[in-house]
Design a protein around this motif. Structure first.
Motif, PDB file in Angstrom:
ATOM      1  N   THR A   1      51.198  15.053  -6.846  1.00  0.00           N
ATOM      2  CA  THR A   1      50.414  13.939  -6.345  1.00  0.00           C
ATOM      3  C   THR A   1      50.898  13.535  -5.016  1.00  0.00           C
ATOM      4  O   THR A   1      50.372  13.307  -3.803  1.00  0.00           O
ATOM      5  CB  THR A   1      49.971  12.594  -7.262  1.00  0.00           C
ATOM      6  OG1 THR A   1      49.334  13.165  -8.536  1.00  0.00           O
ATOM      7  CG2 THR A   1      49.239  11.662  -6.280  1.00  0.00           C
TER       8      THR A   1
ATOM      9  N   GLY B   1      48.799  14.101  -2.000  1.00  0.00           N
ATOM     10  CA  GLY B   1      48.024  12.819  -1.735  1.00  0.00           C
ATOM     11  C   GLY B   1      48.216  12.212  -0.352  1.00  0.00           C
ATOM     12  O   GLY B   1      49.176  12.521   0.248  1.00  0.00           O
TER      13      GLY B   1
ATOM     14  N   ASP C   1      53.189  13.600 -10.719  1.00  0.00           N
ATOM     15  CA  ASP C   1      53.584  12.442  -9.846  1.00  0.00           C
ATOM     16  C   ASP C   1      54.129  13.090  -8.414  1.00  0.00           C
ATOM     17  O   ASP C   1      53.626  12.792  -7.444  1.00  0.00           O
ATOM     18  CB  ASP C   1      54.659  11.369 -10.380  1.00  0.00           C
ATOM     19  CG  ASP C   1      53.987  10.464 -11.440  1.00  0.00           C
ATOM     20  OD1 ASP C   1      52.882  10.440 -11.660  1.00  0.00           O
ATOM     21  OD2 ASP C   1      54.802   9.799 -11.950  1.00  0.00           O
TER      22      ASP C   1
ATOM     23  N   GLN D   1      43.443  12.462  -1.308  1.00  0.00           N
ATOM     24  CA  GLN D   1      44.293  13.657  -1.250  1.00  0.00           C
ATOM     25  C   GLN D   1      44.088  14.102   0.222  1.00  0.00           C
ATOM     26  O   GLN D   1      43.168  13.641   0.970  1.00  0.00           O
ATOM     27  CB  GLN D   1      43.242  14.607  -1.983  1.00  0.00           C
ATOM     28  CG  GLN D   1      43.331  14.471  -3.516  1.00  0.00           C
ATOM     29  CD  GLN D   1      44.677  14.355  -4.135  1.00  0.00           C
ATOM     30  OE1 GLN D   1      45.533  15.301  -3.928  1.00  0.00           O
ATOM     31  NE2 GLN D   1      45.073  13.431  -4.700  1.00  0.00           N
TER      32      GLN D   1
END
Length: 299
Positions: free
Chosen positions: A258, A262, A255, A36
């Protein structure tokens, strides 16, 4: 050897630069370990609002999917109950046909009808999770009360006095824009016909006219309940589609969240390598500055 005043400023600048690189290296190490960008929304910068919004929408989507799944389970239980009712009244129809042919066993036929009447009432009083499924919104009380059902006589007429529920249509919100109505109540005409046919026979009316009427009512009930099952199947299909849509959205939004929060592990690894090179160069330069002496230039 102590650092000379003439080299202190240069060394201090290099040291501060090295500390900044070291801080970036530590941050990259955490990113590599967690995958992350940051362990809090503040570290996401202008992406924070989007990530929060996506995570919130995923939570709402899960609530919709859970509600649809609960409704789907109820519809399945209703379908199974109706299926059992159809099986039983089909069996009773065959029994009536056999009785008409033999004209014997009146008492046995009456007892069979009484037992089946109780069985059908039990099926229509099916509960799931503490809710009566065929009672509309009156989920806290059984929809069928046979004590309120008057014994039918031929020719009979429709009688739903046995019904203790209401006429509310059960519905579930499966998205912000879609609500699916589902189910059937026990005062449905096809349930009523099945109960009335059995009541006719259970009351002892076994003459030809009464049995013909009872047989006809059972035929109509069987056909009508097949249609009820079809509607329940359509309800189940709509709920299944709604669940699938929500799960697909959850995957998409998850997704996307993320990707926003991410890190690319390969990129982070490259940065860490670069930071390591910068630190080694900075500390080497500091060491060189600290070792400078005037005699090095005068010799």
């Amino acid at each position: 050897m102590g650092m000379r005043v003439a080299t202190f400023a240069a060394s201090d600048r290099l040291l501060q630069a090295a500390l900044k690189v070291q801080a970036k290296q530590a941050e990259a190490t955490l990113q590599q370990a967690s995958g992350q960008i940051s362990d809090n929304y503040g570290g996401l910068g202008n992406k924070a609002g989007s990530v929060v919004s996506l995570q919130s929408s995923v939570s709402m989507s899960k609530s919709y999917a859970e509600a649809a799944n609960t409704a789907s389970t109820r519809v399945e239980a209703m379908y199974d109950a109706v299926d059992s009712i159809i099986d039983q009244i089909t069996s009773m129809k065959a029994t009536l046909s056999s009785f008409s042919a033999t004209s014997s066993g009146t008492d046995e036929l009456q007892v069979t009808a009484e037992e089946m009447l109780e069985s059908l009432a039990s099926l229509m009083n099916t509960q799931l999770g503490g809710r009566y499924l065929f009672a509309g919104s009156a989920v806290d009380r059984p929809p069928i009360d046979l004590d309120s059902l008057a014994s039918a006589t031929s020719p009979s007429s429709a009688d739903t006095s046995y019904y203790q529920g209401d006429d509310a249509v059960t519905a579930v919100k499966v998205s912000s824009e879609q609500t699916v109505s589902y189910g059937v109540t026990a005062d449905n005409e096809n349930f009523e016909k099945a109960l009335r046919a059995l009541s006719l026979v259970a009351s002892g009316a076994t003459d030809s006219d009464a049995l013909t009427e009872a047989s006809g009512l059972l035929d109509e009930a069987i056909s009508g309940l097949a249609t009820v099952q079809t509607r329940l199947s359509l309800n189940a299909s709509a709920l299944k589609t709604a669940i699938s849509d929500q799960e697909n959205y959850q995957d998409f939004a998850g997704d996307l969240a993320t990707s926003l929060s991410g890190v690319d592990v390969a990129v982070v690894a490259a940065k860490m390598s670069a930071y390591e090179t910068q630190l080694q160069a900075a500390y080497a330069a500091i060491g060189n500055i600290a070792s400078l002496k005037l005699s090095s230039y005068l010799s």
